[in-house]
Design a protein around this motif. Structure first.
Motif, PDB file in Angstrom:
ATOM      1  N   TYR A   1       0.848  -1.186   0.000  1.00 25.03           N
ATOM      2  CA  TYR A   1       0.000   0.000   0.000  1.00 25.03           C
ATOM      3  C   TYR A   1       0.886   1.241   0.000  1.00 25.03           C
ATOM      4  CZ  TYR A   1      -3.339   3.552   1.442  1.00 25.03           C
ATOM      5  OH  TYR A   1      -4.106   4.694   1.506  1.00 25.03           O
TER       6      TYR A   1
ATOM      7  N   SER B   1       6.514   1.760  -9.223  1.00 26.07           N
ATOM      8  CA  SER B   1       5.491   0.741  -9.007  1.00 26.07           C
ATOM      9  C   SER B   1       5.630  -0.366 -10.043  1.00 26.07           C
ATOM     10  CB  SER B   1       4.098   1.368  -9.095  1.00 26.07           C
ATOM     11  OG  SER B   1       3.089   0.375  -8.969  1.00 26.07           O
TER      12      SER B   1
ATOM     13  N   PHE C   1       3.529  -3.809  -9.707  1.00 29.18           N
ATOM     14  CA  PHE C   1       2.758  -4.773  -8.921  1.00 29.18           C
ATOM     15  C   PHE C   1       2.927  -6.193  -9.446  1.00 29.18           C
ATOM     16  CE2 PHE C   1      -1.199  -6.981  -7.717  1.00 29.18           C
ATOM     17  CZ  PHE C   1      -1.103  -6.850  -6.340  1.00 29.18           C
TER      18      PHE C   1
ATOM     19  N   ASN D   1      -3.745  -5.602  -1.143  1.00 30.66           N
ATOM     20  CA  ASN D   1      -3.377  -4.412  -1.912  1.00 30.66           C
ATOM     21  C   ASN D   1      -4.561  -3.450  -1.995  1.00 30.66           C
ATOM     22  OD1 ASN D   1      -2.846  -3.623  -5.358  1.00 30.66           O
ATOM     23  ND2 ASN D   1      -1.741  -2.746  -3.640  1.00 30.66           N
ATOM     24  N   PRO D   2      -4.905  -2.802  -0.877  1.00 35.52           N
ATOM     25  CA  PRO D   2      -6.045  -1.881  -0.888  1.00 35.52           C
ATOM     26  C   PRO D   2      -5.758  -0.665  -1.749  1.00 35.52           C
ATOM     27  CG  PRO D   2      -4.833  -1.658   1.161  1.00 35.52           C
ATOM     28  CD  PRO D   2      -4.225  -2.826   0.444  1.00 35.52           C
ATOM     29  N   TYR D   3      -6.791  -0.145  -2.371  1.00 32.56           N
ATOM     30  CA  TYR D   3      -6.630   1.042  -3.217  1.00 32.56           C
ATOM     31  C   TYR D   3      -6.519   2.307  -2.371  1.00 32.56           C
ATOM     32  CZ  TYR D   3      -7.715   4.844  -6.411  1.00 32.56           C
ATOM     33  OH  TYR D   3      -7.678   6.018  -7.114  1.00 32.56           O
ATOM     34  N   ASP D   4      -7.395   2.451  -1.385  1.00 26.39           N
ATOM     35  CA  ASP D   4      -7.409   3.662  -0.572  1.00 26.39           C
ATOM     36  C   ASP D   4      -7.930   3.326   0.824  1.00 26.39           C
ATOM     37  OD1 ASP D   4      -7.612   6.143   0.565  1.00 26.39           O
ATOM     38  OD2 ASP D   4      -8.662   7.075  -1.105  1.00 26.39           O
TER      39      ASP D   4
ATOM     40  N   ASP E   1     -10.666   6.442   2.215  1.00 26.07           N
ATOM     41  CA  ASP E   1     -11.919   6.835   1.574  1.00 26.07           C
ATOM     42  C   ASP E   1     -13.120   6.274   2.341  1.00 26.07           C
ATOM     43  OD1 ASP E   1     -13.647   7.973  -0.200  1.00 26.07           O
ATOM     44  OD2 ASP E   1     -13.434   6.425  -1.726  1.00 26.07           O
TER      45      ASP E   1
END
Length: 233
Positions: A27, A44, A46, A65-68, A71
């Motif tokens: 992350y 990056s 991945f 692998n969370p995006y945000d 939020d």
């Protein structure tokens, strides 16, 4: 934060010594970038990271692998490492967590957070992995030109010299700090900080009377690097 190297993979190997199931979080935390760093240009890869993780004996069981992680509505302004790691702990619920000691302050901060908030997780600090020439492995090393790489070796060299001096009776932190700053600046680096702090409390000390760690951050070109060295005299 991704763009994995051998130092990261050593954490996976260490995790296999303590757990039956290994989870790796990748992350890129916006809150961990200084004002001089550009989040959008952070390296990056991945797909390459996944291949590297699976090359470790035993591989990994889960890549988280969370995006945000922020939020979740308005009013969530705390984006520091403690907030991110507490979120990861609450989601993954690990029994053991491995952190590299290259970011010494982060490791100690997490140890304190776990103690203060009664997280039921054991925190293990893994030693710094270095290149053959002594440079601490970092995803940011890819930014260094060959000339900047050579100059950046002054960090480890100055830390090693200071440690040797301390182990041979030099207890004045200012003298040790001055020697580190001078060596790095003479090599062409720009020192952000060079602090000598207590290993447990991270409080700045003036004389070495208990185990300490020398923490350094310096820029070579546009690349900001961190390193540290423990002294247990």
């Amino acid at each position: 934060m991704g763009y994995l190297h051998k130092g990261h993979l050593s954490l996976v190997s260490e995790a296999h010594q303590h757990a039956d199931l290994v989870v790796v979080s990748i992350y890129v935390n916006p809150g961990q970038f200084s004002t001089s760093e550009d989040l959008s240009t952070y390296p990056s890869d991945f797909h390459g990271d996944i291949q590297k993780l699976m090359s470790v004996p035993g591989g990994v069981d889960v890549v988280f692998n969370p995006y945000d992680l922020y939020d979740y509505g308005r009013g969530r302004d705390s984006k520091g490492v403690a907030t991110v790691v507490s979120k990861l702990f609450n989601i993954v619920e690990p029994d053991v967590a491995i952190f590299g000691k290259k970011d010494y302050q982060q490791w100690r901060l997490i140890c304190r957070m776990v103690r203060d908030l009664d997280f039921s997780v054991q925190i293990i600090g893994s030693e710094i992995t270095r290149e053959d020439d002594g440079l601490a492995m970092s995803s940011r090393n890819v930014y260094l030109s060959p000339e900047e790489w050579k100059k950046a070796l002054s960090i480890n060299r100055s830390l090693s010299k200071a440690k040797h001096a301390a182990e041979n009776g030099q207890i004045s932190c200012k003298r040790l700090q001055d020697s580190i700053i001078l060596a790095i600046e003479e090599a062409g680096g720009n020192v952000d900080y060079a602090e000598i702090v207590d290993q447990e409390t991270l409080e700045v000390v003036e004389e070495i009377k208990a185990p300490v760690v020398i923490c350094v951050a310096a820029c070579f070109g546009k690349t900001r690097l961190i390193d540290n060295m423990e002294i247990s005299t």
